[in-house]
Write an enzyme that holds these catalytic residues in place. Structure first.
Site, PDB file in Angstrom:
ATOM      1  N   LYS A  66      -0.565  -5.908   3.296  1.00 29.21           N
ATOM      2  CA  LYS A  66      -1.916  -5.729   3.007  1.00 29.21           C
ATOM      3  C   LYS A  66      -1.529  -3.560   2.064  1.00 29.21           C
ATOM      4  O   LYS A  66      -2.213  -3.683   1.165  1.00 29.21           O
ATOM      5  CB  LYS A  66      -2.581  -5.455   4.219  1.00 29.21           C
ATOM      6  CG  LYS A  66      -4.159  -4.510   3.904  1.00 29.21           C
ATOM      7  CD  LYS A  66      -5.252  -4.310   5.074  1.00 29.21           C
ATOM      8  CE  LYS A  66      -4.458  -4.179   6.293  1.00 29.21           C
ATOM      9  NZ  LYS A  66      -5.187  -2.394   5.863  1.00 29.21           N
ATOM     10  N   ARG A 123     -12.543  -2.402  11.357  1.00 27.18           N
ATOM     11  CA  ARG A 123     -11.446  -2.119  12.230  1.00 27.18           C
ATOM     12  C   ARG A 123     -11.772  -3.627  13.431  1.00 27.18           C
ATOM     13  O   ARG A 123     -10.873  -3.819  13.808  1.00 27.18           O
ATOM     14  CB  ARG A 123     -11.308  -0.991  12.807  1.00 27.18           C
ATOM     15  CG  ARG A 123      -9.659  -1.300  12.558  1.00 27.18           C
ATOM     16  CD  ARG A 123      -8.834   0.447  12.896  1.00 27.18           C
ATOM     17  NE  ARG A 123      -8.774   1.453  11.653  1.00 27.18           N
ATOM     18  CZ  ARG A 123      -8.007   1.818  11.228  1.00 27.18           C
ATOM     19  NH1 ARG A 123      -6.983   0.302  11.670  1.00 27.18           N
ATOM     20  NH2 ARG A 123      -7.586   1.936  10.207  1.00 27.18           N
ATOM     21  N   ARG A 168      13.378  -1.534  12.666  1.00 27.04           N
ATOM     22  CA  ARG A 168      13.739   0.585  12.156  1.00 27.04           C
ATOM     23  C   ARG A 168      14.337   1.211  12.461  1.00 27.04           C
ATOM     24  O   ARG A 168      14.301   0.893  13.508  1.00 27.04           O
ATOM     25  CB  ARG A 168      12.343   0.760  11.679  1.00 27.04           C
ATOM     26  CG  ARG A 168      11.041   0.672  10.743  1.00 27.04           C
ATOM     27  CD  ARG A 168      10.030   0.994  10.638  1.00 27.04           C
ATOM     28  NE  ARG A 168       8.676   0.965   9.847  1.00 27.04           N
ATOM     29  CZ  ARG A 168       7.431   0.768   9.977  1.00 27.04           C
ATOM     30  NH1 ARG A 168       7.455   1.563  10.846  1.00 27.04           N
ATOM     31  NH2 ARG A 168       6.789   0.285   9.130  1.00 27.04           N
ATOM     32  N   ARG A 218      14.026   4.844  17.168  1.00 24.06           N
ATOM     33  CA  ARG A 218      12.319   5.242  17.582  1.00 24.06           C
ATOM     34  C   ARG A 218      11.243   4.835  19.161  1.00 24.06           C
ATOM     35  O   ARG A 218      12.041   3.012  18.887  1.00 24.06           O
ATOM     36  CB  ARG A 218      11.801   6.232  16.744  1.00 24.06           C
ATOM     37  CG  ARG A 218      12.045   7.266  16.067  1.00 24.06           C
ATOM     38  CD  ARG A 218      11.070   7.843  15.712  1.00 24.06           C
ATOM     39  NE  ARG A 218      10.522   6.544  14.227  1.00 24.06           N
ATOM     40  CZ  ARG A 218       9.987   6.303  13.202  1.00 24.06           C
ATOM     41  NH1 ARG A 218      10.102   8.776  13.000  1.00 24.06           N
ATOM     42  NH2 ARG A 218       9.634   6.187  12.283  1.00 24.06           N
ATOM     43  N   ARG A 265       1.886  -2.714  20.863  1.00 26.09           N
ATOM     44  CA  ARG A 265       0.560  -2.170  20.052  1.00 26.09           C
ATOM     45  C   ARG A 265       0.321  -3.018  19.065  1.00 26.09           C
ATOM     46  O   ARG A 265      -1.337  -3.426  19.125  1.00 26.09           O
ATOM     47  CB  ARG A 265       1.502  -1.139  19.422  1.00 26.09           C
ATOM     48  CG  ARG A 265       0.578  -0.248  18.494  1.00 26.09           C
ATOM     49  CD  ARG A 265       1.373   1.091  18.083  1.00 26.09           C
ATOM     50  NE  ARG A 265       2.368   0.549  17.168  1.00 26.09           N
ATOM     51  CZ  ARG A 265       3.235   1.398  17.223  1.00 26.09           C
ATOM     52  NH1 ARG A 265       3.815   2.564  17.737  1.00 26.09           N
ATOM     53  NH2 ARG A 265       4.651   0.833  16.477  1.00 26.09           N
TER      54      ARG A 265
END
Ligand SMILES: [Zn+2]
Length: 229
Positions: free
Chosen positions: A14, A89, A128, A161, A172
């Site tokens: 997006k 949201r 990542r 991380r 999440r």
């Protein structure tokens, strides 16, 4: 006035599409974060109000956010409309936005969902890795290092991380997708929802967004859909 809501989970692309679409439609992208930052910077009364919540580490109430948004919509560069990125949201915010726009005889012209299955989102987000020496970023599939586990630039070890690990991302993502589902339901009910396949390349997604907007009655700039020249 065209109010286009761009919807998509983190990692759906997006953020890549928003500025491209803004250029094609000739209207600005309004992201909630920018909205808060500029109001605080300009020291407007609403900005000061928002700041109190931000300073206290609290979410800015929907009512303030919607009023900030209306102030933004009144600026000259938004006369032809805006692309909303990151707002609404939740379903409650979507309803608040509808009411505020209705007061001005406006409405959300289209809510375009860049749709990517959650397993693919998790794959994109969890690939990542960064290097210990300088935090140089890599991605398992889109930008892998030349040698596995080693930074190309300084030879230091690559690590993930905690935030980038698949199990953290899954938790999440579930929270964020829950809120997104509410917003999607809201626009499905209102008839504004258009869904495009986010698994395609950037150009194809852009072209699909143009088709979706045209279908919703939003005029896309002369020159035709993106990628068609
Ligand atoms: Zn490095």
């Amino acid at each position: 006035m065209n109010v286009v809501v761009l919807l998509g989970a983190p990692g759906a692309g997006k953020g890549t599409q928003a500025p491209l679409l803004a250029a094609r439609l000739g209207i600005p992208v309004v992201a909630t974060g920018d909205l808060f930052r500029s109001a605080v910077r300009d020291g407007t009364p609403l900005g000061m109000e928002a700041r109190r919540f931000m300073d206290a580490g609290q979410l800015v109430p929907d009512e303030i956010t919607v009023r900030l948004l209306l102030e933004r919509l009144a600026r000259p560069d938004a006369a032809a409309g805006v692309i909303l990125d990151g707002f609404p949201r939740t379903g409650v915010q979507a309803a608040a936005l509808d009411r505020a726009l209705a007061d001005r005889d406006a409405r959300v012209s289209a809510a375009v969902l860049v749709d990517v299955p959650s397993e693919e989102l998790i794959r994109r987000m969890s690939g990542r890795w960064i290097c210990r020496a300088a935090g140089h970023p890599y991605h398992e599939t889109s930008s892998p290092p030349r040698a596995a586990g080693v930074c190309d630039l300084d030879g230091s070890e690559l690590y993930q991380r905690p935030d980038d690990r698949p199990d953290t991302i899954r938790v999440r993502m579930d929270q964020q997708l829950g809120a997104l589902a509410e917003v999607i339901d809201h626009y499905r009910s209102s008839g504004a929802l258009r869904t495009v396949d986010g698994l395609q390349g950037i150009t194809q997604v852009a072209a699909a967004i143009d088709v979706a907007l045209t279908d919703a009655g939003v005029a896309v700039a002369a020159g035709g859909p993106a990628g068609v020249r």
